[in-house]
Design a protein around this motif. Structure first.
Motif, mmCIF file in Angstrom:
data_model
loop_
_atom_site.group_PDB
_atom_site.id
_atom_site.type_symbol
_atom_site.label_atom_id
_atom_site.label_comp_id
_atom_site.label_asym_id
_atom_site.label_seq_id
_atom_site.Cartn_x
_atom_site.Cartn_y
_atom_site.Cartn_z
ATOM 1 N N LYS A 1 -1.182 1.709 12.744
ATOM 2 C CA LYS A 1 -1.116 1.807 11.275
ATOM 3 C C LYS A 1 -2.232 2.681 10.713
ATOM 4 N N LEU A 2 -3.472 2.403 11.055
ATOM 5 C CA LEU A 2 -4.580 3.182 10.519
ATOM 6 C C LEU A 2 -4.463 4.649 10.914
ATOM 7 N N GLU A 3 -4.215 4.872 12.177
ATOM 8 C CA GLU A 3 -4.137 6.234 12.699
ATOM 9 C C GLU A 3 -3.065 7.045 11.969
ATOM 10 N N LYS A 4 -1.917 6.411 11.732
ATOM 11 C CA LYS A 4 -0.803 7.101 11.076
ATOM 12 C C LYS A 4 -1.113 7.400 9.617
ATOM 13 N N CYS A 5 -1.615 6.420 8.889
ATOM 14 C CA CYS A 5 -1.873 6.598 7.463
ATOM 15 C C CYS A 5 -2.981 7.614 7.203
ATOM 16 N N ILE A 6 -3.983 7.629 8.063
ATOM 17 C CA ILE A 6 -5.096 8.568 7.892
ATOM 18 C C ILE A 6 -4.592 10.007 7.901
ATOM 19 N N GLN A 7 -3.588 10.280 8.714
ATOM 20 C CA GLN A 7 -3.024 11.633 8.767
ATOM 21 C C GLN A 7 -2.543 12.083 7.388
ATOM 22 N N TYR A 8 -1.905 11.168 6.645
ATOM 23 C CA TYR A 8 -1.358 11.509 5.331
ATOM 24 C C TYR A 8 -2.417 11.467 4.237
ATOM 25 N N LYS B 1 -5.293 12.554 4.361
ATOM 26 C CA LYS B 1 -6.032 13.815 4.341
ATOM 27 C C LYS B 1 -5.453 14.771 3.312
ATOM 28 N N GLU B 2 -4.180 14.563 2.958
ATOM 29 C CA GLU B 2 -3.505 15.459 2.017
ATOM 30 C C GLU B 2 -3.154 14.791 0.703
ATOM 31 N N TYR B 3 -2.821 13.489 0.743
ATOM 32 C CA TYR B 3 -2.378 12.777 -0.452
ATOM 33 C C TYR B 3 -3.379 11.690 -0.829
ATOM 34 N N GLN B 4 -3.423 11.352 -2.122
ATOM 35 C CA GLN B 4 -4.353 10.331 -2.574
ATOM 36 C C GLN B 4 -3.849 8.910 -2.311
ATOM 37 N N LEU C 1 -5.140 4.248 -0.088
ATOM 38 C CA LEU C 1 -5.515 5.253 -1.067
ATOM 39 C C LEU C 1 -6.888 5.831 -0.786
ATOM 40 N N ARG C 2 -7.111 7.004 -1.352
ATOM 41 C CA ARG C 2 -8.408 7.641 -1.260
ATOM 42 C C ARG C 2 -9.311 7.145 -2.383
ATOM 43 N N ARG C 3 -10.600 7.152 -2.124
ATOM 44 C CA ARG C 3 -11.560 6.577 -3.054
ATOM 45 C C ARG C 3 -11.504 7.225 -4.436
ATOM 46 N N GLU C 4 -11.321 8.523 -4.487
ATOM 47 C CA GLU C 4 -11.345 9.200 -5.777
ATOM 48 C C GLU C 4 -10.238 8.732 -6.710
ATOM 49 N N PHE C 5 -9.185 8.119 -6.134
ATOM 50 C CA PHE C 5 -8.084 7.629 -6.971
ATOM 51 C C PHE C 5 -8.479 6.384 -7.756
ATOM 52 N N LEU C 6 -9.579 5.726 -7.382
ATOM 53 C CA LEU C 6 -10.023 4.541 -8.119
ATOM 54 C C LEU C 6 -10.339 4.860 -9.567
ATOM 55 N N GLU C 7 -10.772 6.083 -9.835
ATOM 56 C CA GLU C 7 -11.061 6.481 -11.211
ATOM 57 C C GLU C 7 -9.823 6.398 -12.092
ATOM 58 N N MET C 8 -8.654 6.532 -11.469
ATOM 59 C CA MET C 8 -7.389 6.480 -12.209
ATOM 60 C C MET C 8 -6.948 5.045 -12.481
ATOM 61 N N VAL C 9 -7.264 4.122 -11.583
ATOM 62 C CA VAL C 9 -6.629 2.799 -11.657
ATOM 63 C C VAL C 9 -7.559 1.663 -12.073
ATOM 64 N N LEU C 10 -8.867 1.847 -11.969
ATOM 65 C CA LEU C 10 -9.794 0.785 -12.366
ATOM 66 C C LEU C 10 -10.308 1.028 -13.776
ATOM 67 N N LEU D 1 3.336 8.771 -11.371
ATOM 68 C CA LEU D 1 3.263 9.562 -12.602
ATOM 69 C C LEU D 1 2.381 10.796 -12.448
ATOM 70 N N THR D 2 1.372 10.692 -11.600
ATOM 71 C CA THR D 2 0.462 11.824 -11.394
ATOM 72 C C THR D 2 0.801 12.634 -10.148
ATOM 73 N N LYS D 3 1.909 12.279 -9.500
ATOM 74 C CA LYS D 3 2.401 12.997 -8.315
ATOM 75 C C LYS D 3 1.350 13.032 -7.202
ATOM 76 N N ASN D 4 0.738 11.864 -7.001
ATOM 77 C CA ASN D 4 -0.315 11.750 -5.984
ATOM 78 C C ASN D 4 0.067 10.828 -4.835
ATOM 79 N N ILE D 5 1.361 10.543 -4.672
ATOM 80 C CA ILE D 5 1.771 9.562 -3.666
ATOM 81 C C ILE D 5 2.700 10.199 -2.636
ATOM 82 N N CYS D 6 2.538 9.756 -1.400
ATOM 83 C CA CYS D 6 3.394 10.202 -0.300
ATOM 84 C C CYS D 6 4.116 8.992 0.271
ATOM 85 N N TYR D 7 5.439 9.054 0.332
ATOM 86 C CA TYR D 7 6.235 7.971 0.885
ATOM 87 C C TYR D 7 6.654 8.317 2.311
#
Length: 239
Positions: free
Chosen positions: A100-107, A109-112, A156-165, A184-190
């Motif tokens: 799980k960690l290994e797979k998600c880390i790959q994405y 790197k590009e998506y928040q 999620l990446r840390r910088e996205f916390l500014e959007m949600v907290l 809404l901000t087009k920052n998600i990868c499914y």
């Protein structure tokens, strides 16, 4: 390499938590920290956690005087004290696949934000030919009306916390909030990879695990929240 932090909110999880922690320890990616905040459990959950804290210096327990915050606010508190660059949510009663960690880390790197799928299993370990989401897909209108976000499948990446907290005061769940902002901000990868085994039982807190028992007015109110609160947050950020 980015610091990986896994955030676990616990409450009365003595029957499941050891299996979940062990599945985290079995990850192919080993450089992580697991931060746990217990929400004033009445069983042996904290005792079990402390055993793992003593055995593994990657695992830590937050002990504060804030008492029982509830599921969503517990995760908000974990996010507010987190230090990781890549942040993963984990429920106390599921089981992670080893990659799980290994797979998600790959994405990440590009998506928040990344959102994956999960297999379903039951307390007796019986597996059903079922996934937690029939198909994980990017469909904003559908997700506004029938949210398909589930926290234990998100990172999620840390910088996205500014959007949600901070989380809106009356918003029903952290995963819907984060998912809608990300959409809404087009920052998600499914991705449709099945990276956890989701345990279904009578004490599940997720809205996706069972048919909603909310009255019609409550359902309408929540849909109003789903639309208005994210839009207001994004408008305020632009000021």
């Amino acid at each position: 390499m980015k610091k990986i932090e896994i955030l676990m909110a616990t409450y009365n999880g003595e029957n499941y938590i050891e299996e979940q922690i062990q599945s985290i320890k079995n990850q192919t990616y080993k450089d992580w920290i697991l931060t746990i905040r217990d929400d004033n459990s009445k069983d042996k959950t904290v005792e079990i956690i402390k055993k793992y804290v003593n055995e593994d210096n990657r695992i830590k327990l937050i002990e504060d005087s804030k008492g029982n915050l509830g599921y969503t606010k517990n995760f908000e508190e974990l996010l507010s004290v987190s230090i990781g660059e890549y942040l993963f949510f984990v429920d106390q009663d599921d089981v992670w696949k080893s990659n799980k960690l290994e797979k998600c880390i790959q994405y990440l790197k590009e998506y928040q934000v990344v959102h994956h799928n999960a297999y379903v299993f039951f307390e007796n370990k019986e597996f059903k030919n079922e996934t937690i989401i029939k198909k994980v897909e990017k469909n904003l209108l559908k997700n506004l009306l029938f949210p398909n976000y589930i926290g234990c499948c998100m990172a999620l990446r840390r910088e996205f916390l500014e959007m949600v907290l901070p989380f809106p005061k009356y918003f029903p769940s952290h995963d819907i909030w984060i998912g809608l902002i990300a959409d809404l901000t087009k920052n998600i990868c499914y991705i449709n990879d099945f990276l956890i085994f989701y345990r279904r039982h009578q004490n599940n807190t997720s809205y996706l695990t069972q048919k909603s028992k909310n009255r019609l007015w409550t359902k309408i109110k929540y849909r109003y929240y789903y639309i208005i609160y994210p839009v207001l947050r994004l408008l305020n950020r632009r000021k």
